[in-house]
Design a protein around this motif. Sequence first.
Motif, PDB file in Angstrom:
ATOM      1  N   GLY A   1     -14.750 -74.726  17.492  1.00 30.24           N
ATOM      2  CA  GLY A   1     -14.733 -74.113  16.784  1.00 30.24           C
ATOM      3  C   GLY A   1     -16.618 -73.234  16.205  1.00 30.24           C
ATOM      4  N   LEU A   2     -15.882 -72.650  16.229  1.00 27.61           N
ATOM      5  CA  LEU A   2     -17.147 -71.536  14.418  1.00 27.61           C
ATOM      6  C   LEU A   2     -16.276 -71.642  13.354  1.00 27.61           C
ATOM      7  CD1 LEU A   2     -19.631 -70.254  15.229  1.00 27.61           C
ATOM      8  CD2 LEU A   2     -18.800 -68.217  15.894  1.00 27.61           C
ATOM      9  N   PHE A   3     -17.249 -72.289  12.765  1.00 28.81           N
ATOM     10  CA  PHE A   3     -17.142 -72.102  11.334  1.00 28.81           C
ATOM     11  C   PHE A   3     -18.350 -71.912  10.435  1.00 28.81           C
ATOM     12  CE2 PHE A   3     -15.224 -75.859  12.853  1.00 28.81           C
ATOM     13  CZ  PHE A   3     -13.584 -75.994  12.652  1.00 28.81           C
ATOM     14  N   LEU A   4     -17.458 -70.110   9.533  1.00 31.03           N
ATOM     15  CA  LEU A   4     -18.172 -69.483   8.840  1.00 31.03           C
ATOM     16  C   LEU A   4     -17.909 -69.328   8.230  1.00 31.03           C
ATOM     17  CD1 LEU A   4     -20.429 -67.319   8.601  1.00 31.03           C
ATOM     18  CD2 LEU A   4     -18.670 -65.509   8.823  1.00 31.03           C
ATOM     19  N   GLY A   5     -18.567 -70.087   6.438  1.00 32.54           N
ATOM     20  CA  GLY A   5     -17.675 -69.833   5.007  1.00 32.54           C
ATOM     21  C   GLY A   5     -19.175 -70.170   4.584  1.00 32.54           C
ATOM     22  N   MET A   6     -18.561 -70.371   2.983  1.00 34.32           N
ATOM     23  CA  MET A   6     -19.885 -71.466   1.928  1.00 34.32           C
ATOM     24  C   MET A   6     -19.541 -72.216   1.097  1.00 34.32           C
ATOM     25  SD  MET A   6     -19.116 -67.244  -0.203  1.00 34.32           S
ATOM     26  CE  MET A   6     -20.807 -66.836  -0.402  1.00 34.32           C
ATOM     27  N   ASP A   7     -20.497 -72.952   0.518  1.00 33.15           N
ATOM     28  CA  ASP A   7     -20.012 -74.091  -0.266  1.00 33.15           C
ATOM     29  C   ASP A   7     -20.634 -74.104  -1.748  1.00 33.15           C
ATOM     30  OD1 ASP A   7     -23.117 -75.567   0.059  1.00 33.15           O
ATOM     31  OD2 ASP A   7     -22.328 -75.673   1.799  1.00 33.15           O
ATOM     32  N   LEU A   8     -20.605 -74.771  -1.888  1.00 35.69           N
ATOM     33  CA  LEU A   8     -20.687 -74.755  -4.147  1.00 35.69           C
ATOM     34  C   LEU A   8     -21.279 -75.835  -4.178  1.00 35.69           C
ATOM     35  CD1 LEU A   8     -21.153 -73.220  -6.406  1.00 35.69           C
ATOM     36  CD2 LEU A   8     -18.669 -73.711  -6.732  1.00 35.69           C
ATOM     37  N   ARG A   9     -22.909 -76.100  -4.589  1.00 35.97           N
ATOM     38  CA  ARG A   9     -23.046 -77.612  -4.878  1.00 35.97           C
ATOM     39  C   ARG A   9     -22.843 -77.671  -6.416  1.00 35.97           C
ATOM     40  NH1 ARG A   9     -25.345 -79.951  -1.172  1.00 35.97           N
ATOM     41  NH2 ARG A   9     -25.691 -78.264   1.483  1.00 35.97           N
ATOM     42  N   ILE A  10     -22.510 -78.932  -6.693  1.00 40.59           N
ATOM     43  CA  ILE A  10     -21.884 -79.054  -7.906  1.00 40.59           C
ATOM     44  C   ILE A  10     -22.915 -80.038  -8.817  1.00 40.59           C
ATOM     45  CG2 ILE A  10     -20.309 -79.945  -9.508  1.00 40.59           C
ATOM     46  CD1 ILE A  10     -18.224 -79.116  -7.688  1.00 40.59           C
TER      47      ILE A  10
ATOM     48  N   ILE B   1     -26.840 -95.575  -4.483  1.00 41.07           N
ATOM     49  CA  ILE B   1     -28.683 -94.979  -4.847  1.00 41.07           C
ATOM     50  C   ILE B   1     -28.230 -93.495  -5.952  1.00 41.07           C
ATOM     51  CG2 ILE B   1     -28.927 -92.555  -3.950  1.00 41.07           C
ATOM     52  CD1 ILE B   1     -27.325 -92.448  -1.140  1.00 41.07           C
ATOM     53  N   SER B   2     -28.397 -93.603  -6.742  1.00 40.21           N
ATOM     54  CA  SER B   2     -27.980 -94.391  -8.322  1.00 40.21           C
ATOM     55  C   SER B   2     -29.199 -93.278  -9.175  1.00 40.21           C
ATOM     56  CB  SER B   2     -28.090 -95.217  -9.381  1.00 40.21           C
ATOM     57  OG  SER B   2     -29.039 -96.127  -9.353  1.00 40.21           O
ATOM     58  N   GLN B   3     -31.265 -93.245  -8.702  1.00 44.05           N
ATOM     59  CA  GLN B   3     -31.759 -92.825  -8.560  1.00 44.05           C
ATOM     60  C   GLN B   3     -31.426 -91.439  -7.989  1.00 44.05           C
ATOM     61  OE1 GLN B   3     -35.203 -95.191  -8.243  1.00 44.05           O
ATOM     62  NE2 GLN B   3     -34.434 -96.246 -10.013  1.00 44.05           N
ATOM     63  N   SER B   4     -31.378 -90.536  -6.910  1.00 39.91           N
ATOM     64  CA  SER B   4     -31.288 -89.861  -6.171  1.00 39.91           C
ATOM     65  C   SER B   4     -30.419 -88.552  -6.131  1.00 39.91           C
ATOM     66  CB  SER B   4     -30.587 -90.312  -5.053  1.00 39.91           C
ATOM     67  OG  SER B   4     -31.562 -90.656  -4.026  1.00 39.91           O
ATOM     68  N   GLN B   5     -30.853 -87.775  -6.218  1.00 38.93           N
ATOM     69  CA  GLN B   5     -29.541 -86.573  -6.702  1.00 38.93           C
ATOM     70  C   GLN B   5     -28.833 -85.877  -5.463  1.00 38.93           C
ATOM     71  OE1 GLN B   5     -30.092 -84.578  -8.725  1.00 38.93           O
ATOM     72  NE2 GLN B   5     -32.381 -85.136 -10.022  1.00 38.93           N
ATOM     73  N   LEU B   6     -27.557 -86.736  -5.784  1.00 34.58           N
ATOM     74  CA  LEU B   6     -26.331 -86.761  -4.812  1.00 34.58           C
ATOM     75  C   LEU B   6     -25.855 -85.072  -5.119  1.00 34.58           C
ATOM     76  CD1 LEU B   6     -24.677 -88.499  -3.026  1.00 34.58           C
ATOM     77  CD2 LEU B   6     -23.110 -88.728  -4.870  1.00 34.58           C
ATOM     78  N   GLU B   7     -25.806 -84.398  -4.086  1.00 31.20           N
ATOM     79  CA  GLU B   7     -25.184 -83.314  -4.330  1.00 31.20           C
ATOM     80  C   GLU B   7     -23.519 -83.045  -3.373  1.00 31.20           C
ATOM     81  OE1 GLU B   7     -28.143 -80.699  -2.910  1.00 31.20           O
ATOM     82  OE2 GLU B   7     -28.583 -80.191  -4.882  1.00 31.20           O
ATOM     83  N   PHE B   8     -22.455 -82.391  -4.502  1.00 26.91           N
ATOM     84  CA  PHE B   8     -21.041 -82.297  -3.480  1.00 26.91           C
ATOM     85  C   PHE B   8     -20.675 -81.499  -4.661  1.00 26.91           C
ATOM     86  CE2 PHE B   8     -20.815 -84.680  -7.998  1.00 26.91           C
ATOM     87  CZ  PHE B   8     -19.304 -84.466  -7.584  1.00 26.91           C
ATOM     88  N   GLY B   9     -19.745 -80.593  -3.848  1.00 24.10           N
ATOM     89  CA  GLY B   9     -18.893 -79.803  -4.018  1.00 24.10           C
ATOM     90  C   GLY B   9     -17.396 -79.318  -2.697  1.00 24.10           C
ATOM     91  N   PRO B  10     -16.972 -78.307  -3.377  1.00 27.95           N
ATOM     92  CA  PRO B  10     -16.636 -77.421  -2.589  1.00 27.95           C
ATOM     93  C   PRO B  10     -17.215 -76.945  -1.550  1.00 27.95           C
ATOM     94  CG  PRO B  10     -15.762 -76.794  -4.541  1.00 27.95           C
ATOM     95  CD  PRO B  10     -17.288 -77.837  -4.191  1.00 27.95           C
ATOM     96  N   LYS B  11     -16.326 -76.368   0.222  1.00 26.68           N
ATOM     97  CA  LYS B  11     -16.518 -75.451   0.885  1.00 26.68           C
ATOM     98  C   LYS B  11     -15.587 -74.936   1.313  1.00 26.68           C
ATOM     99  CE  LYS B  11     -19.200 -76.656   4.089  1.00 26.68           C
ATOM    100  NZ  LYS B  11     -20.572 -77.568   4.786  1.00 26.68           N
ATOM    101  N   GLY B  12     -15.259 -74.213   2.141  1.00 30.04           N
ATOM    102  CA  GLY B  12     -14.574 -73.458   3.107  1.00 30.04           C
ATOM    103  C   GLY B  12     -15.083 -71.490   3.589  1.00 30.04           C
ATOM    104  N   GLY B  13     -14.222 -71.696   4.366  1.00 27.60           N
ATOM    105  CA  GLY B  13     -14.293 -70.286   5.242  1.00 27.60           C
ATOM    106  C   GLY B  13     -13.353 -69.767   6.238  1.00 27.60           C
ATOM    107  N   LEU B  14     -13.682 -68.837   6.844  1.00 21.53           N
ATOM    108  CA  LEU B  14     -13.128 -68.703   8.266  1.00 21.53           C
ATOM    109  C   LEU B  14     -13.522 -69.566   9.459  1.00 21.53           C
ATOM    110  CD1 LEU B  14     -11.195 -65.910   9.617  1.00 21.53           C
ATOM    111  CD2 LEU B  14     -13.864 -65.490   9.874  1.00 21.53           C
ATOM    112  N   ASN B  15     -12.315 -69.714  10.715  1.00 24.16           N
ATOM    113  CA  ASN B  15     -12.627 -70.810  11.648  1.00 24.16           C
ATOM    114  C   ASN B  15     -11.451 -69.889  12.375  1.00 24.16           C
ATOM    115  OD1 ASN B  15     -10.274 -72.549  13.264  1.00 24.16           O
ATOM    116  ND2 ASN B  15     -12.747 -73.341  12.973  1.00 24.16           N
ATOM    117  N   LEU B  16     -12.713 -69.915  13.651  1.00 24.31           N
ATOM    118  CA  LEU B  16     -12.562 -68.699  15.065  1.00 24.31           C
ATOM    119  C   LEU B  16     -12.226 -70.378  15.818  1.00 24.31           C
ATOM    120  CD1 LEU B  16     -15.101 -65.689  15.690  1.00 24.31           C
ATOM    121  CD2 LEU B  16     -12.805 -66.376  14.163  1.00 24.31           C
TER     122      LEU B  16
END
Length: 160
Positions: free
Chosen positions: A151-160, A19-34
């Motif tokens: 599980g319940l996940f609550l967190g943030m992700d950063l798009r690069i 998908i070279s013509q698309s806007q591929l986004e990736f990055g880290p994510k993390g947070g709290l898990n119950l």
Amino acid sequence: MKSCWLYFFVLIFISNLCISQSQLEFGPKGGLNLTFIKVPEASFGDNIEVKVGYYAGLFVDVPIEGSLSIQPEVLYVGINDFKFINAPIYLKVKASDRFNILIGPSMNYFFDFFSNKFKVRADLSISHQILKALNVHLKFALGFEEVTPNGLFLGMDLRI
């Protein structure tokens, strides 16, 4: 665990080539898990045990068409001595400018909790874009077996 990371980076590389013509986004994510562990108890009903932990990992967002995309993730989840890999593959729908709904299966590998270490769960997630590259998300993972780690996940992700 090394093979999971290798798989994830190969997925990023292949997606980028395809998908070279698309806007591929990736990055880290993390947070709290119950994690909610359902433990059956004689005739007293179910005793839900709640464990608090953390998660961290990586995601790739691959646009399909319009407001649809595929978002695979690889997350390492730690809850006291209970550790596992959570790898969901989401169908992501952009509901509005800053709000997304994600749904899909998640493959899970439990290191030391179950005799059957591989389990499939269903995930439902929502995310809200706070800044251009920063999202907050909330996800619920539903297990299907008698001893069920939901599980319940609550967190943030950063798009690069």
